[in-house]
Scaffold this motif. Structure first.
Motif, PDB file in Angstrom:
ATOM      1  N   GLY A  24       0.783  -1.219   0.000  1.00 46.17           N
ATOM      2  CA  GLY A  24       0.000   0.000   0.000  1.00 46.17           C
ATOM      3  C   GLY A  24       0.818   1.273   0.000  1.00 46.17           C
ATOM      4  N   ALA A  25       2.031   1.221  -0.556  1.00 46.11           N
ATOM      5  CA  ALA A  25       2.919   2.391  -0.533  1.00 46.11           C
ATOM      6  C   ALA A  25       2.291   3.607  -1.180  1.00 46.11           C
ATOM      7  CB  ALA A  25       4.243   2.046  -1.220  1.00 46.11           C
ATOM      8  N   PHE A  26       1.425   3.368  -2.165  1.00 41.43           N
ATOM      9  CA  PHE A  26       0.683   4.478  -2.770  1.00 41.43           C
ATOM     10  C   PHE A  26      -0.648   3.934  -3.276  1.00 41.43           C
ATOM     11  CE2 PHE A  26       3.753   2.806  -5.834  1.00 41.43           C
ATOM     12  CZ  PHE A  26       2.941   2.388  -6.871  1.00 41.43           C
ATOM     13  N   PRO A  27      -1.670   4.771  -3.356  1.00 42.46           N
ATOM     14  CA  PRO A  27      -2.995   4.301  -3.807  1.00 42.46           C
ATOM     15  C   PRO A  27      -2.978   3.977  -5.290  1.00 42.46           C
ATOM     16  CG  PRO A  27      -3.003   6.678  -3.522  1.00 42.46           C
ATOM     17  CD  PRO A  27      -1.684   6.199  -2.994  1.00 42.46           C
ATOM     18  N   VAL A  28      -3.802   3.015  -5.685  1.00 43.38           N
ATOM     19  CA  VAL A  28      -3.920   2.647  -7.101  1.00 43.38           C
ATOM     20  C   VAL A  28      -5.376   2.809  -7.531  1.00 43.38           C
ATOM     21  CG1 VAL A  28      -1.958   1.064  -7.056  1.00 43.38           C
ATOM     22  CG2 VAL A  28      -4.228   0.208  -6.487  1.00 43.38           C
ATOM     23  N   PRO A  29      -5.608   3.213  -8.787  1.00 39.17           N
ATOM     24  CA  PRO A  29      -6.977   3.515  -9.249  1.00 39.17           C
ATOM     25  C   PRO A  29      -7.703   2.301  -9.809  1.00 39.17           C
ATOM     26  CG  PRO A  29      -5.418   4.152 -10.927  1.00 39.17           C
ATOM     27  CD  PRO A  29      -4.596   3.599  -9.779  1.00 39.17           C
ATOM     28  N   PHE A  30      -7.554   1.149  -9.178  1.00 41.00           N
ATOM     29  CA  PHE A  30      -8.220  -0.055  -9.683  1.00 41.00           C
ATOM     30  C   PHE A  30      -8.436  -1.028  -8.531  1.00 41.00           C
ATOM     31  CE2 PHE A  30      -3.600  -0.579 -10.377  1.00 41.00           C
ATOM     32  CZ  PHE A  30      -3.344  -1.716  -9.620  1.00 41.00           C
ATOM     33  N   VAL A  31      -9.288  -2.013  -8.771  1.00 40.55           N
ATOM     34  CA  VAL A  31      -9.459  -3.133  -7.836  1.00 40.55           C
ATOM     35  C   VAL A  31      -8.549  -4.275  -8.272  1.00 40.55           C
ATOM     36  CG1 VAL A  31     -11.075  -4.814  -6.881  1.00 40.55           C
ATOM     37  CG2 VAL A  31     -11.821  -2.471  -7.314  1.00 40.55           C
ATOM     38  N   ILE A  32      -8.672  -4.688  -9.536  1.00 39.93           N
ATOM     39  CA  ILE A  32      -7.785  -5.705 -10.107  1.00 39.93           C
ATOM     40  C   ILE A  32      -7.319  -5.196 -11.467  1.00 39.93           C
ATOM     41  CG2 ILE A  32      -7.501  -8.102 -10.827  1.00 39.93           C
ATOM     42  CD1 ILE A  32      -9.931  -8.827  -9.124  1.00 39.93           C
ATOM     43  N   GLN A  33      -6.021  -5.147 -11.666  1.00 35.94           N
ATOM     44  CA  GLN A  33      -5.450  -4.744 -12.952  1.00 35.94           C
ATOM     45  C   GLN A  33      -4.702  -5.937 -13.549  1.00 35.94           C
ATOM     46  OE1 GLN A  33      -1.937  -1.998 -13.380  1.00 35.94           O
ATOM     47  NE2 GLN A  33      -3.516  -0.642 -14.221  1.00 35.94           N
ATOM     48  N   SER A  34      -4.956  -6.229 -14.825  1.00 35.64           N
ATOM     49  CA  SER A  34      -4.414  -7.432 -15.452  1.00 35.64           C
ATOM     50  C   SER A  34      -3.484  -7.077 -16.598  1.00 35.64           C
ATOM     51  CB  SER A  34      -5.558  -8.310 -15.979  1.00 35.64           C
ATOM     52  OG  SER A  34      -6.463  -8.634 -14.951  1.00 35.64           O
ATOM     53  N   MET A  35      -2.475  -7.925 -16.803  1.00 38.36           N
ATOM     54  CA  MET A  35      -1.601  -7.793 -17.955  1.00 38.36           C
ATOM     55  C   MET A  35      -1.072  -9.178 -18.321  1.00 38.36           C
ATOM     56  SD  MET A  35       1.845  -8.402 -17.084  1.00 38.36           S
ATOM     57  CE  MET A  35       2.801  -7.350 -18.162  1.00 38.36           C
ATOM     58  N   SER A  36      -0.619  -9.320 -19.573  1.00 37.53           N
ATOM     59  CA  SER A  36      -0.008 -10.577 -19.998  1.00 37.53           C
ATOM     60  C   SER A  36       1.195 -10.265 -20.870  1.00 37.53           C
ATOM     61  CB  SER A  36      -1.015 -11.447 -20.764  1.00 37.53           C
ATOM     62  OG  SER A  36      -1.395 -10.827 -21.977  1.00 37.53           O
TER      63      SER A  36
END
Length: 268
Positions: A24-36
């Motif tokens: 949690g070092a910084f907030p992120v604008p998503f719940v789950i972010q995916s990449m491949s």
């Protein structure tokens, strides 16, 4: 017609350095972010950590991740959950395609306090693949994310190697990892190290939770998975990891992984 992907380049190593972040070092604008990504070269990720929880699994191929003294094998059917802020490193052979999903610390509960295996059931795989689609509506994304969190559970099955640290067992561990075709028996190691077989067995159980034979079989299975990922024949893989025949190798591989080498190769 779409161009064919370039062939992988085994032998060349892509070394990647990533930062270390606290949970949690910084907030992120998503719940789950995916990449491949499909890696075109043998790839090594140096030790790093994420501000988010991470789930990694494979569309094809396999990889290993080291978390503390544990070396996990990640496949199409068995993923790895790494809690936010947990230092880890990774290694992946050329031609593998992996998926990584980052979970917001503030928006999702921690699945476990330490790294755990996650079985990629057909339902979970479909849900995670859906999150990777472009243009997914906000309401559909939110529903899919809720379903992912509902069905994702730690698996009692896991393919990991607890790396022993004692001076007694390090020669055995180093030999098994550097020379997977080695067939030195417990009795032979006992003679070489000048201790009883019972002492070695007790030390393995104390340090790794399994006995000598199971530890060695798991180490060989991890090497075999990398070779199978490269498309090598069962006979060649069996020889590389010290089995007298493909059938003996298949029996040992199934005992460790729960599936046959052939089914593993096809993703079954």
């Amino acid at each position: 017609m779409s161009p064919r992907p370039s062939p992988p380049s085994p032998g060349l190593v892509d070394a990647r350095a990533l930062p270390r972040y606290a949970a949690g070092a910084f907030p992120v604008p998503f719940v789950i972010q995916s990449m491949s990504e499909r890696v075109e070269q043998d790839t090594v990720w140096q030790e790093h950590s994420h501000p988010t929880h991470e789930l990694i699994w494979h569309e094809n191929g396999a990889s290993s991740a080291t978390v503390g003294r544990r070396r996990w094998t990640i496949t199409r059917s068995m993923g790895l959950w790494i809690p936010a802020g947990t230092p880890h490193s990774g290694r992946m052979p050329a031609g593998s395609t992996y998926r990584a999903h980052q979970f917001s610390v503030s928006a999702t509960p921690a699945l476990a306090a330490e790294a755990v295996g996650i079985e990629l059931t057909p339902l979970l795989r479909l849900l995670l693949e859906r999150l990777g689609e472009n243009g997914l509506a906000d309401a559909s994304r939110a529903l899919t994310e809720e379903m992912v969190l509902d069905v994702m559970r730690p698996s009692p099955r896991r393919l990991l190697l607890e790396l022993p640290q004692s001076p007694l067992l390090r020669p055995i561990a180093d030999r098994c990892q550097d020379s997977p075709s080695d067939t030195t028996t417990l009795a032979e190691w006992s003679s070489l190290l000048g201790v009883s077989s019972r002492t070695i067995t007790r030390s393995f159980l104390a340090e790794t939770g399994v006995g000598f034979s199971q530890w060695v079989a798991t180490a060989k299975a991890q090497h075999a998975i990398a070779a199978l990922t490269r498309g090598e024949s069962l006979d060649d893989v069996a020889e590389q990891v010290g089995y007298a025949s493909a059938s003996a190798f298949s029996t040992a591989f199934r005992r460790v992984t729960g599936t046959s080498p052939g089914r593993f190769r096809t993703g079954g």
